[in-house]
Design a protein around this motif. Structure first.
Motif, PDB file in Angstrom:
ATOM      1  N   LEU A 747       0.810  -1.232  -0.141  1.00 13.68           N
ATOM      2  CA  LEU A 747       0.094   0.007  -0.170  1.00 13.68           C
ATOM      3  C   LEU A 747       0.744   1.228   0.154  1.00 13.68           C
ATOM      4  O   LEU A 747       0.636   2.212  -0.759  1.00 13.68           O
ATOM      5  N   LYS A 748       1.895   1.287   0.821  1.00 16.91           N
ATOM      6  CA  LYS A 748       2.876   2.515   0.964  1.00 16.91           C
ATOM      7  C   LYS A 748       3.216   2.702  -0.339  1.00 16.91           C
ATOM      8  O   LYS A 748       3.401   3.795  -0.783  1.00 16.91           O
ATOM      9  N   ARG A 749       3.870   1.748  -1.055  1.00 18.36           N
ATOM     10  CA  ARG A 749       4.562   1.742  -2.182  1.00 18.36           C
ATOM     11  C   ARG A 749       3.548   2.412  -3.445  1.00 18.36           C
ATOM     12  O   ARG A 749       4.173   3.236  -4.258  1.00 18.36           O
ATOM     13  N   GLU A 751       0.242   3.362  -3.119  1.00 19.51           N
ATOM     14  CA  GLU A 751      -1.134   4.030  -2.990  1.00 19.51           C
ATOM     15  C   GLU A 751      -1.331   5.336  -3.782  1.00 19.51           C
ATOM     16  O   GLU A 751      -2.712   5.693  -3.954  1.00 19.51           O
ATOM     17  N   LEU A 757      -3.666  -0.311  -6.840  1.00 21.32           N
ATOM     18  CA  LEU A 757      -4.482  -0.219  -5.415  1.00 21.32           C
ATOM     19  C   LEU A 757      -5.860  -1.209  -5.646  1.00 21.32           C
ATOM     20  O   LEU A 757      -6.165  -1.734  -4.653  1.00 21.32           O
ATOM     21  N   TRP A 760      -4.784  -4.460  -4.702  1.00 24.97           N
ATOM     22  CA  TRP A 760      -4.586  -4.721  -3.025  1.00 24.97           C
ATOM     23  C   TRP A 760      -5.764  -4.736  -2.795  1.00 24.97           C
ATOM     24  O   TRP A 760      -5.863  -5.671  -1.576  1.00 24.97           O
ATOM     25  N   ASP A 782     -11.755   2.488   4.387  1.00 26.50           N
ATOM     26  CA  ASP A 782     -10.624   2.864   4.141  1.00 26.50           C
ATOM     27  C   ASP A 782     -10.470   4.063   3.168  1.00 26.50           C
ATOM     28  O   ASP A 782     -11.502   4.361   2.328  1.00 26.50           O
ATOM     29  N   HIS A 784      -8.811   5.002   0.989  1.00 27.15           N
ATOM     30  CA  HIS A 784      -8.484   4.657  -0.508  1.00 27.15           C
ATOM     31  C   HIS A 784      -9.694   4.144  -1.082  1.00 27.15           C
ATOM     32  O   HIS A 784      -9.643   4.078  -2.408  1.00 27.15           O
ATOM     33  N   TYR A 785     -10.807   3.841  -0.349  1.00 28.17           N
ATOM     34  CA  TYR A 785     -11.838   3.229  -1.152  1.00 28.17           C
ATOM     35  C   TYR A 785     -12.756   4.414  -1.882  1.00 28.17           C
ATOM     36  O   TYR A 785     -13.028   5.488  -1.194  1.00 28.17           O
ATOM     37  N   ARG A 792     -12.894   0.354  -8.721  1.00 34.03           N
ATOM     38  CA  ARG A 792     -12.775  -0.025  -7.262  1.00 34.03           C
ATOM     39  C   ARG A 792     -13.754  -0.736  -6.419  1.00 34.03           C
ATOM     40  O   ARG A 792     -13.585  -1.420  -5.776  1.00 34.03           O
TER      41      ARG A 792
END
Length: 883
Positions: A747-749, A751, A757, A760, A782, A784-785, A792
């Motif tokens: 996720l960090k790499r 996002e 994503l 993920w 989340d 990121h959703y 998504r």
């Protein structure tokens, strides 16, 4: 304002429009919330039509601001306006006339993503099947074809790029702060192929020289900064154009071909004439962010949409009942392209896996329908695997029956006869009949009868007479609206294999038509006798999956091993290994349900490991062999009263036994299949990665599996290896600290990359077990959703419902209730997306009774929701209808 009528449309009711559309001129003045469109349409009354017949135009959520006839404002008494139509009366009887319609629409609020909408600052259209009526009042049906001239006026700073179909006529400054661009498409097209894109986009440019030595400009538009990730798509486009010239003789016809990639899109892509609009997941790729499967999908879908230029655009559908005429045919064409670009046998295996996983369940459930249906309530719900994939299989069978040369003659005649037409399935089939002097009327039942045929086969050998007899019987199950079926023409490719592994050539074959290595089953019961066969052969039947059938052929393990070792058809070898695997998986599921341990047959394990270690076989094929039938495959074979937990547990038991027996083989493969040097997405390298990752999946089942998977994740230098290692970690060891660490690092790499994503989210949504639901609910919160982005939503909610049997089909029914709440929430803003995800419930009746009752209750909850879209209500009512 809802405009869904929910009326049933019948094929038998088709008739041409009363008026012929001669020309379309559109002028757009783009504004995020108040786009103005002036539509000028030239009509004339069709010969023989009643002089009093009105002009009926379709509409949906439109604001009509002005209406003129031959530039004179129409009085209110001369037309009727409703949420779904504009009816104009008292029109000229003979001379052509011009109707000017001015509408205002709100692209910013168009969350349905149908018609004209705005996403991430970019204006975009999606008009198939009935989206153009959300832009202006229009005869929105596929048999109304006309040339389009389009002028786009927009803010220059916000929208430096202004695109539409056809060739660029010119453009320039319009007034203060605005500019314009004009486009003309000389090829008459239906409204569903209209496209407009405007915004601030980067572009990748190239050219292609056609077989008649014309230079075509190629442009792929993407978000700024993503241009480098479109290079593979451009390469795939050029290869597609060349292949279509060489194989089908089809040359591109405009001066420019454009692709635009957008992030919010309901479909994979859309073949609008000269201006294809793509979901960006099927355009953008680089080694760091895309898997081998991503590259293969890009290649196939770029080709598919380009091939539509002839099979869909130049020749379109008379009505939406003929959808398979463009989609099934074009899927066949893109399958052939991919087979030529990669491995034909591996591609065929992948096609059949998909067909059996998606279309076979559709064909056996409440949503079953013929390849060419005769009724529909919501056309969006017929963009199905039956239309696409089974439609492709029907085309493939025509090629099998007629042979390569006969098929080419039929296609050439079809292009010659129907260029510029809105054609029918009957037109298509007749082209092959006339080109080859062959009656295909019985074969045409494949278009008209739903259901997957069951072919039962048995054999006997007479040593004294040196004859080998094959007895066949076909049965087509009852499906909704079709209780009784007629016998089909089923082409079955075959081979006879001798004890030494060589192929046997019989002196003669009697009992029915045989052409080369194809038996033609045309009766309910039919026997074929092979003469001059010196010893009992092993029969390999339905090689290359020559017909989309269920085959009931009881063969011994020894016979299947013989096929798996010696058949010259690699698909047949894979199918033999699958046929060896299935009895073990089915028994394991039954044993798990009863709390018993299961023991896998050694003959199967030995045959599988022999194939895995066989260096004469391409790695991609060996990877397919090691990918045992899925849990959904096992459920389909069990047929009903399914317990997903038992199926999962039993399958895991079989996998562990294979892993233990093949530890040495898998260890060697994991080391030897590592690709060296710079990542390349070519088929050979992808095959090595696939085999290496298959080995990792088995090794992770042994002691130290978590450490091995974590090490593979840390060492991965490409997205294919990284995603597979992360999936193994998450699915095998969901509660291990190494898994949490890897998910966090991923996720960090990535996002900032939406497409990565999505992976993920999907990995976590498909972690097996009852705890999956709580994980999915947490991911909904989340940051990121993105609930308005179809990709998504599909990656989380869709992956959970379609690809997590144990998590979704929880015994307490909570998975079904969760999905119901999601469908009810998604439907008001995006009915198409809601309907597509809802189809995950199509096989609910195959569950054991407790789960089935929970599933029914969830469906009823959706049904009782007020103001459901036609898309969702149509599916719900068909799913709940008594069989």
């Amino acid at each position: 304002m809802r405009t869904d009528t929910g009326q049933i449309v019948h094929l038998a009711d088709y008739r041409p429009t009363d008026f012929v559309l001669e020309r379309v001129d559109l002028t757009f003045e783009l504004d995020p919330r108040a786009t103005r469109l002036e539509s000028r349409l030239i009509f004339h009354r069709r010969e023989g039509v009643d002089a009093k017949a009105p002009l009926v135009l379709d509409g949906d959520e439109l604001t009509l601001t002005e209406l003129r006839l031959d530039q004179n404002e129409l009085p209110a008494g001369q037309y009727d306006l409703s949420p779904s139509s504009l009816v104009i009366r008292d029109l000229p009887e003979t001379a052509p006339f011009e109707v000017t319609v001015i509408t205002t629409i709100n692209p910013e609020e168009n969350t349905q993503l149908m018609g004209l909408y705005r996403t991430n600052g970019v204006y975009c259209t999606q008009c198939e099947a009935e989206g153009f009526r959300r832009i202006t009042y229009f005869p929105d049906r596929p048999d109304v074809l006309a040339p389009f001239t389009v002028t786009i006026i927009a803010d220059k700073a916000a929208n430096p790029v202004l695109l539409s179909n056809g060739n660029f006529l010119g453009g320039g400054n319009y007034d203060e702060g605005r500019h314009f661009a004009a486009w003309f498409d000389p090829f008459p097209k239906p409204s569903y192929l209209f496209a407009l894109v405007a915004g601030d986009l980067g572009v990748v440019e190239d050219t292609f020289t056609t077989m008649s030595d014309r230079e075509v400009k190629l442009k792929i538009y993407v978000e700024h900064g993503k241009e480098a990730r479109a290079s593979y798509a451009m390469d795939a486009l050029k290869r597609s154009m060349k292949w279509d010239e060489e194989v089908f003789g089809r040359e591109y016809d405009l001066d420019i071909f454009m692709i635009v990639a957008v992030s919010d899109f309901n479909m994979g892509a859309m073949e609008n004439k000269g201006l294809n609009v793509f979901n960006d997941k099927y355009v953008l790729a680089d080694p760091e962010t895309a898997t081998d499967q991503d590259y293969a999908n890009i290649e196939a879908i770029i080709a598919h949409e380009y091939f539509h230029n002839w099979t869909g655009n130049r020749i379109t559908c008379r009505d939406w009942f003929q959808l398979c005429l463009k989609e099934g045919l074009t899927v066949f064409r893109d399958h052939e392209f991919s087979a030529d670009q990669r491995s034909r046998s591996v591609k065929r295996i992948a096609e059949v896996r998909h067909l059996k996983a998606e279309q076979f369940p559709e064909d056996s459930g409440p949503l079953a329908h013929p390849v060419r249906p005769t009724t529909y309530r919501e056309i969006n719900n017929f963009y199905t695997t039956t239309v696409y994939e089974k439609g492709s299989e029907v085309t493939r069978m025509i090629a099998t029956i007629l042979g390569r040369d006969g098929f080419k003659k039929g296609m050439d005649l079809y292009f010659e006869r129907h260029d510029g037409d809105a054609a029918t399935v009957e037109d298509f089939v007749k082209s092959f009949e006339d080109a080859n002097g062959r009656d295909l009327s019985q074969f045409s039942l494949w278009y008209h009868q739903a259901g997957t045929p069951l072919v039962t086969a048995s054999t006997s050998y007479d040593a004294a007479a040196k004859t080998f007899e094959l007895s066949l019987e076909q049965a087509i199950p009852a499906t909704p609206g079709q209780p009784n079926k007629q016998p089909m023409h089923i082409p079955l490719s075959f081979a006879l294999i001798a004890d030494n592994g060589s192929l046997v050539n019989a002196a003669s074959v009697s009992g029915g038509e045989v052409t080369g290595d194809v038996l033609h089953l045309t009766e309910r019961q039919q026997s074929f006798t092979f003469s001059g066969v010196g010893s009992r052969p092993v029969l390999s039947l339905n090689r290359s999956f020559s017909a989309p059938i269920n085959l009931d052929f009881k063969q011994s393990a020894d016979d299947l091993v013989q096929i798996a070792r010696h058949d010259t058809d690699l698909f047949a070898r894979w199918q033999a290994l699958t046929d060896l695997a299935l009895p073990n998986l089915l028994q394991a599921a039954r044993d798990a349900r009863e709390g018993k341990e299961t023991v896998c047959e050694k003959a199967f394990i030995n045959a599988l490991l022999e194939a895995a270690a066989d260096e004469t076989l391409e790695p991609a094929f060996r990877a397919q062999a090691l990918a045992l039938p899925s849990e959904n495959d096992v459920a389909r074979e069990l047929g009903g009263n399914n317990d997903p937990d038992a199926i999962h547990s039993g399958r895991q038991a079989i996998l562990k036994q294979i892993a233990k027996a093949g530890a040495e083989v898998f260890g060697k493969l994991f080391e030897s299949m590592k690709t060296q040097g710079t990542f390349t997405p070519d088929a050979a390298s992808a095959g090595k990665r696939a085999l290496r990752n298959s080995a990792l999946g088995y090794l992770a089942l042994l002691d130290g599996g978590a450490e091995r998977a974590a090490s593979a994740f840390a060492a991965a230098d490409n997205m294919t290896d990284m995603v597979h290692a992360l999936t193994v970690l998450a699915h095998r060891f969901p509660d291990d600290a190494k898994t949490a660490e890897a998910l966090g690092a991923f996720l960090k790499r990535f996002e900032a990359n939406a497409l990565v994503l999505d992976k993920w989210f999907a990995i976590q949504a498909t972690i097996p077990g009852a705890s999956a639901l709580s994980r999915v609910k947490a991911l909904l919160e989340d940051p990121h959703y993105a609930p308005n982005n179809p990709n998504r939503v599909r990656s989380l909610v869709g992956s959970f419902a379609f690809a997590n049997p144990t998590g979704f089909h929880r015994a307490d029914g909570e998975g079904y209730r969760f999905l119901a709440s999601q469908i009810i929430g998604i439907d008001p803003r995006n009915p198409q997306l809601a309907a597509r995800i809802l189809t995950s419930m199509r096989s609910w009746r195959s569950m054991e009774s407790v789960r089935a009752n929970h599933a029914r209750s969830a469906l009823v909850e959706i049904e009782r929701t007020p103001s459901l879209s036609t898309d969702v209500r149509d599916l719900i009512e068909r799913m709940l209808k008594d069989q």
